[in-house]
Write a protein that holds these residues in place. Sequence first.
Motif, PDB file in Angstrom:
ATOM      1  N   ILE C  37       0.854  -1.206   0.000  1.00  0.00           N
ATOM      2  CA  ILE C  37       0.000   0.000   0.000  1.00  0.00           C
ATOM      3  C   ILE C  37       0.882   1.245   0.000  1.00  0.00           C
ATOM      4  CG2 ILE C  37      -1.666   1.344   1.358  1.00  0.00           C
ATOM      5  CD1 ILE C  37      -2.761  -1.386   2.386  1.00  0.00           C
ATOM      6  N   LYS C  38       1.897   1.219   0.842  1.00  0.00           N
ATOM      7  CA  LYS C  38       2.792   2.375   0.939  1.00  0.00           C
ATOM      8  C   LYS C  38       3.453   2.666  -0.416  1.00  0.00           C
ATOM      9  CE  LYS C  38       6.776   3.956   3.564  1.00  0.00           C
ATOM     10  NZ  LYS C  38       7.921   3.467   4.329  1.00  0.00           N
ATOM     11  N   LEU C  39       3.923   1.620  -1.067  1.00  0.00           N
ATOM     12  CA  LEU C  39       4.598   1.806  -2.360  1.00  0.00           C
ATOM     13  C   LEU C  39       3.631   2.331  -3.412  1.00  0.00           C
ATOM     14  CD1 LEU C  39       6.723  -1.459  -2.352  1.00  0.00           C
ATOM     15  CD2 LEU C  39       7.671   0.862  -2.525  1.00  0.00           C
ATOM     16  N   LEU C  40       2.427   1.784  -3.432  1.00  0.00           N
ATOM     17  CA  LEU C  40       1.460   2.216  -4.433  1.00  0.00           C
ATOM     18  C   LEU C  40       1.090   3.678  -4.212  1.00  0.00           C
ATOM     19  CD1 LEU C  40      -0.703  -1.031  -4.541  1.00  0.00           C
ATOM     20  CD2 LEU C  40       0.632  -0.086  -6.441  1.00  0.00           C
ATOM     21  N   GLN C  42       2.995   5.849  -2.798  1.00  0.00           N
ATOM     22  CA  GLN C  42       4.194   6.596  -3.196  1.00  0.00           C
ATOM     23  C   GLN C  42       4.206   6.799  -4.712  1.00  0.00           C
ATOM     24  OE1 GLN C  42       7.552   4.728  -1.262  1.00  0.00           O
ATOM     25  NE2 GLN C  42       8.946   5.673  -2.729  1.00  0.00           N
ATOM     26  N   ALA C  43       3.613   5.839  -5.431  1.00  0.00           N
ATOM     27  CA  ALA C  43       3.525   5.950  -6.897  1.00  0.00           C
ATOM     28  C   ALA C  43       2.269   6.706  -7.308  1.00  0.00           C
ATOM     29  CB  ALA C  43       3.546   4.561  -7.520  1.00  0.00           C
ATOM     30  N   ASP C  44       1.678   7.398  -6.354  1.00  0.00           N
ATOM     31  CA  ASP C  44       0.542   8.263  -6.607  1.00  0.00           C
ATOM     32  C   ASP C  44      -0.710   7.509  -7.051  1.00  0.00           C
ATOM     33  OD1 ASP C  44      -0.364  10.798  -6.335  1.00  0.00           O
ATOM     34  OD2 ASP C  44       0.033  11.371  -8.424  1.00  0.00           O
ATOM     35  N   CYS C  45      -0.949   6.371  -6.462  1.00  0.00           N
ATOM     36  CA  CYS C  45      -2.158   5.607  -6.779  1.00  0.00           C
ATOM     37  C   CYS C  45      -3.165   5.754  -5.651  1.00  0.00           C
ATOM     38  CB  CYS C  45      -1.843   4.117  -6.927  1.00  0.00           C
ATOM     39  SG  CYS C  45      -0.683   3.776  -8.229  1.00  0.00           S
ATOM     40  N   GLU C  46      -4.430   5.620  -6.050  1.00  0.00           N
ATOM     41  CA  GLU C  46      -5.500   5.596  -5.068  1.00  0.00           C
ATOM     42  C   GLU C  46      -5.771   4.123  -4.771  1.00  0.00           C
ATOM     43  OE1 GLU C  46      -8.934   7.809  -6.430  1.00  0.00           O
ATOM     44  OE2 GLU C  46     -10.198   6.373  -5.351  1.00  0.00           O
ATOM     45  N   VAL C  47      -5.433   3.701  -3.556  1.00  0.00           N
ATOM     46  CA  VAL C  47      -5.463   2.267  -3.260  1.00  0.00           C
ATOM     47  C   VAL C  47      -6.725   1.888  -2.499  1.00  0.00           C
ATOM     48  CG1 VAL C  47      -4.226   0.346  -2.203  1.00  0.00           C
ATOM     49  CG2 VAL C  47      -2.962   2.316  -3.076  1.00  0.00           C
ATOM     50  N   THR C  48      -7.386   0.859  -2.969  1.00  0.00           N
ATOM     51  CA  THR C  48      -8.489   0.304  -2.198  1.00  0.00           C
ATOM     52  C   THR C  48      -8.176  -1.156  -1.914  1.00  0.00           C
ATOM     53  OG1 THR C  48      -9.673  -0.340  -4.175  1.00  0.00           O
ATOM     54  CG2 THR C  48     -10.218   1.802  -3.257  1.00  0.00           C
ATOM     55  N   VAL C  49      -8.657  -1.612  -0.761  1.00  0.00           N
ATOM     56  CA  VAL C  49      -8.454  -3.021  -0.411  1.00  0.00           C
ATOM     57  C   VAL C  49      -9.831  -3.633  -0.173  1.00  0.00           C
ATOM     58  CG1 VAL C  49      -7.360  -4.611   1.176  1.00  0.00           C
ATOM     59  CG2 VAL C  49      -6.300  -2.394   0.740  1.00  0.00           C
ATOM     60  N   PRO C  50     -10.339  -4.380  -1.147  1.00  0.00           N
ATOM     61  CA  PRO C  50     -11.647  -5.014  -0.939  1.00  0.00           C
ATOM     62  C   PRO C  50     -11.578  -5.933   0.289  1.00  0.00           C
ATOM     63  CG  PRO C  50     -10.986  -5.171  -3.232  1.00  0.00           C
ATOM     64  CD  PRO C  50      -9.793  -4.675  -2.479  1.00  0.00           C
ATOM     65  N   LEU C  51     -12.482  -5.704   1.214  1.00  0.00           N
ATOM     66  CA  LEU C  51     -12.336  -6.375   2.514  1.00  0.00           C
ATOM     67  C   LEU C  51     -12.866  -7.801   2.535  1.00  0.00           C
ATOM     68  CD1 LEU C  51     -13.146  -3.436   4.945  1.00  0.00           C
ATOM     69  CD2 LEU C  51     -10.924  -4.297   4.200  1.00  0.00           C
ATOM     70  N   GLN C  52     -13.588  -8.181   1.487  1.00  0.00           N
ATOM     71  CA  GLN C  52     -14.149  -9.533   1.476  1.00  0.00           C
ATOM     72  C   GLN C  52     -13.176 -10.562   0.902  1.00  0.00           C
ATOM     73  OE1 GLN C  52     -17.476 -10.277   2.559  1.00  0.00           O
ATOM     74  NE2 GLN C  52     -17.174  -8.244   3.433  1.00  0.00           N
ATOM     75  N   GLN C  53     -11.968 -10.137   0.570  1.00  0.00           N
ATOM     76  CA  GLN C  53     -11.074 -11.070  -0.117  1.00  0.00           C
ATOM     77  C   GLN C  53     -10.489 -12.104   0.839  1.00  0.00           C
ATOM     78  OE1 GLN C  53      -7.161  -9.399  -1.297  1.00  0.00           O
ATOM     79  NE2 GLN C  53      -8.067  -7.437  -0.791  1.00  0.00           N
ATOM     80  N   PHE C 121      -1.777  -6.938 -12.301  1.00  0.00           N
ATOM     81  CA  PHE C 121      -0.313  -6.912 -12.365  1.00  0.00           C
ATOM     82  C   PHE C 121       0.304  -7.397 -11.065  1.00  0.00           C
ATOM     83  CE2 PHE C 121      -1.861  -3.867 -15.357  1.00  0.00           C
ATOM     84  CZ  PHE C 121      -1.045  -4.023 -16.460  1.00  0.00           C
ATOM     85  N   GLU C 122       1.435  -8.013 -11.200  1.00  0.00           N
ATOM     86  CA  GLU C 122       2.242  -8.308 -10.024  1.00  0.00           C
ATOM     87  C   GLU C 122       2.827  -6.975  -9.564  1.00  0.00           C
ATOM     88  OE1 GLU C 122       6.064  -9.127  -7.984  1.00  0.00           O
ATOM     89  OE2 GLU C 122       5.732  -8.071  -9.874  1.00  0.00           O
ATOM     90  N   LEU C 123       3.062  -6.841  -8.266  1.00  0.00           N
ATOM     91  CA  LEU C 123       3.451  -5.545  -7.684  1.00  0.00           C
ATOM     92  C   LEU C 123       4.645  -4.885  -8.377  1.00  0.00           C
ATOM     93  CD1 LEU C 123       3.157  -3.469  -5.269  1.00  0.00           C
ATOM     94  CD2 LEU C 123       4.856  -4.881  -4.083  1.00  0.00           C
ATOM     95  N   THR C 124       5.753  -5.604  -8.532  1.00  0.00           N
ATOM     96  CA  THR C 124       6.949  -4.936  -9.070  1.00  0.00           C
ATOM     97  C   THR C 124       6.767  -4.583 -10.537  1.00  0.00           C
ATOM     98  OG1 THR C 124       8.068  -7.017  -9.624  1.00  0.00           O
ATOM     99  CG2 THR C 124       8.507  -6.088  -7.441  1.00  0.00           C
ATOM    100  N   ALA C 125       5.997  -5.425 -11.258  1.00  0.00           N
ATOM    101  CA  ALA C 125       5.743  -5.118 -12.666  1.00  0.00           C
ATOM    102  C   ALA C 125       4.917  -3.843 -12.755  1.00  0.00           C
ATOM    103  CB  ALA C 125       5.013  -6.282 -13.326  1.00  0.00           C
ATOM    104  N   PHE C 126       3.928  -3.734 -11.858  1.00  0.00           N
ATOM    105  CA  PHE C 126       3.085  -2.536 -11.882  1.00  0.00           C
ATOM    106  C   PHE C 126       3.898  -1.278 -11.551  1.00  0.00           C
ATOM    107  CE2 PHE C 126       0.221   0.581  -9.986  1.00  0.00           C
ATOM    108  CZ  PHE C 126      -0.719   0.699 -10.994  1.00  0.00           C
ATOM    109  N   LEU C 127       4.706  -1.373 -10.497  1.00  0.00           N
ATOM    110  CA  LEU C 127       5.484  -0.197 -10.069  1.00  0.00           C
ATOM    111  C   LEU C 127       6.499   0.212 -11.118  1.00  0.00           C
ATOM    112  CD1 LEU C 127       6.140  -1.094  -6.315  1.00  0.00           C
ATOM    113  CD2 LEU C 127       4.543   0.629  -7.208  1.00  0.00           C
ATOM    114  N   ASN C 128       7.075  -0.782 -11.787  1.00  0.00           N
ATOM    115  CA  ASN C 128       8.140  -0.487 -12.742  1.00  0.00           C
ATOM    116  C   ASN C 128       7.610  -0.142 -14.136  1.00  0.00           C
ATOM    117  OD1 ASN C 128      11.180  -0.591 -13.056  1.00  0.00           O
ATOM    118  ND2 ASN C 128      10.528  -1.901 -14.759  1.00  0.00           N
TER     119      ASN C 128
END
Lengths: 234, 474, 263
Positions: C37-40, C42-53, C121-128
């Motif tokens: 979440i912190k990294l996303l 930092q990459a200026d994303c609006e992060v949501t975490v669906p709670l039912q997962q 996307f996998e996290l590092t692929a998305f960030l990069n």
Amino acid sequence: MGGSARSEIFASLRKTGRGETQENVQRERLSLGSAPAPEPPATEVCEAFILNVLKNQGSVDCVSNRSEAVQAIAHYLYAHFHNYRLVTGNDSRLGAMPWRDAGVLPRFGSLEAGEPVALSYARLGVVETGAVVTWTGKATPAANNFLPKHHIVLVDKNDLVLTMEKAWERIHHAFEKTGRARGINFIAGPSSTADIEAELVYGAHGPHRWHVVLLGDVPVDARNIASAAGSDQT
Amino acid sequence: MEQRRDTFIDNASAALKNLKQAERRDIIASFAPQIRAAAIDSFEGFGDLRSHVKKIRQHSLDNLDYYLSQFEKEAVHNGNQVHFARDGEELNSVVLDICQQHDARRVAKGKSIVTEETGLNSFLQSAGLSVMETDVGEYIVQQAGEKPSHIVTPVLHKSADEIRELFQEKHDLGPRDLHNTSDLVVEACNVLREHFLQAEVGIIGANALIAENGYCMLVTNEGNGDLCANLPKVLIVCTTIDRVLPRAEDATAMSRLLARSATGQPQSCYTSFYSGPRREGELDGPLETHFVLLDNERSNTLASNYREILECIRCGACLNHCPIYTSVGGHAYDSVYPGPMGSVLTPLLTSLEQSHLLPNACTSCGLCEEVCPADIPLPDLLRDLRHDESTKKLSAPRWRYGLKLHSWLARHPSTYQALTAISIGILYRLGRKRGGFSKLPFGSGWTSQREFPAPQEGTFMKLYKAEIKQNNGR
Amino acid sequence: MNEQYHDHSHPAQRMRVSLFVTCLADLFRPSVAFASIKLLEQADCEVTVPLQQTCCGQPAYSSGDYDATVPLAQQVIGLLEAADYVVVPSGSCAGMICHHYPKILQGEWRDRALKLAAKTFELTAFLNDIAHIEPQHKKPSSTLSVTYHDSCAGLREMHIKEQPRQLLRQLCGIEVNELEKSEVCCGFGGTFCAKMPEISGKMVNDKLDNALATGAKVLTGGDLGCLLNIAGRAQRQGEEIEVRHIAELLSGDLDTPPIGEGP
């Protein structure tokens, strides 16, 4: 039993088969085209062929004419066996070679026990794989390819083809006249095995030396590659 | 195939304890991928070639009835007798009949996995024939009374020392000590040369059958297969019905993939094509030639969801790259076909009931599929076999029910999150000091090899929801 | 379904990302999800975490129980498909969503699976590759010796190879100290490690030996399954190598104890 096995197998294949007409099957195969082949290691044909033969652990002599070919073979025989004997198929092209000029004593026929060297005249050389191609016939016993300790193969520069696809074109064309040969051999190197501890050993059931004599107008660069490699071989 | 019992896990356990063999397997596991990679890296069009050959194979299998009958017609035209065999028993008796018609006593065999599959050697031997395997590796395996451990390099499980001892026991060596590997090869070949010259029947396998001209393709490095095909009076080619390709150039296109993937060569030393008996006036060659074409479940496989396994070209690359095969070796699979391709093929040729552990010998790492020159989705096929295993309820009940329970819970998020929060809380308190567990109830598989790392304090969902609450409350 | 979202930030024009936490991070290592979440952000994303997962369904799927997998796949699709992007701090769970859901679903569900796959996307692929992330401090440089374990699904299904290395270089100034046979499986394989423990033990031991041979102080990677496996083996063997998820390293979280080491 054989009959019923056959009909049962075909019956079950027909169930999964598409049941296409011969015409459609052939059209579909045609539409798939030909396979890509690897790039040759050099643009000049002889050079590329020689490089691949060397990679296959063969040695190469380049000669301009039949007289030089006989000299080169005589030289090879003397260097390895201190004599001038070899066995070769009763090929009219080989029969007409000036053997006596170099003192070579060929026996025409099929290799027998105790005879260490055979010479074959290849129908084709394949640049892609550094292979020579022979096929069986009255004058070309298969034993001469597989039983000697040293196998010498003469190949005409004009018979070099780039790929295996081209080789098949030539083979099928030749067979239109003569009928299909019993056996076709693409030979790319001395026989080898790595069956024991993955250690590569040359000379398993077949020859342990494989020497190619390329006959024709071979460019100097190609000749140099062959002779440079030859100098560290003997 | 003989009736088999699925003993993979026990066999693997024994294999892992044989440290000398394990060391040799590790060497192969490093060496084989390197020579393959070097050969493929130097051929830019390899990927295109792979797709081309895949299309050809699919086309051939789609129209197998057409191409098989074309092959039969052309092979008969070339002077061969063509036989069909529904199963291994039929193949064996066709071959024995041919041998007996010629009063044959000695048989020289080139490498043929298909005849390993049918158990031809022991069948012929029990009928009184002397059968000699002539591939150096196969010969050693036969002399040792063992089975091949690899489809391309059958005897890599044995050290040179063990082979030397074997020859000392079986051959009359006199003062010779067979010091070098090359001495061992020469020794085997000298013994075999005699057998070649005396054998009345030669038996070989085939890497492909060519429909347009009725030839079979034989790919070898030693030249033993060619001696089998050229020296004895009678030649029998044993292979399976799925090997047919439309054209000669299709067979050599396949050989481009095969040699590079198997041994890193651009072409093996000998790529030969045979069809029919000695022509008039020829000095050598068999007087009579036969093709025996085996089905043994291939036509059923063709009709199944597993038909892609029939596109396998038997290069052994999936074995050489599989971390499980290279850990436990071929014998653990107790099948002619080990490794990933074998774990697909064996259950299809025998039954899933007899072999259902084999498709589980897979981490779905995908390396086999990546290196497979025939582009077979091996991990998918293995998983589909596990699906059949699950459907047929062959897997251990504790696994089946455990997974069902897990899936049920995962479909009920509130229950799942409540339960996991409690369990993780307990695990955290028990494990926080030591950092891990060396034993866990229901986790003995994991903890037999490694600690179970302790979780952090609380599940993410618990912590995250608490954080939301806190933020909202602010 | 009673879906709860927690918005970490509100500005418009930002990429809306749903985080799929993965069950292993949820249960065993929440710090991975918090770091993600912190990294996303930092990459200026609006992060949501669906709670039912809960879980993507891999355990049942790999074991061949497709019937049990289908409803889980549908549940995950329903939870995530509204987002612009879905990010997963695991190559194998991302691979499950991208490559395997479409295989086991049919008709309309298959279409929805394919749509979800296209934005997952996998996290590092998305960030990069997709987002743009800046280092928090200028000219990072680090003397921390780190080796990277390429997880099989990440490598072969999601083509994760350069991305984590590039991010480690860019965000942390770390040059990966490569381990030999980095593309060979560590022996985890989901249920494989428990079904065939001895073989798995040999494989993870080889992996650990190769990691130790680099002399690296930290082993990192993108899949918790592999990391738990390697960390557990290192613990059993008494080897001193810290095992941490790539998200933790990239977010600069070195205070959380490494996997399997108490506080």
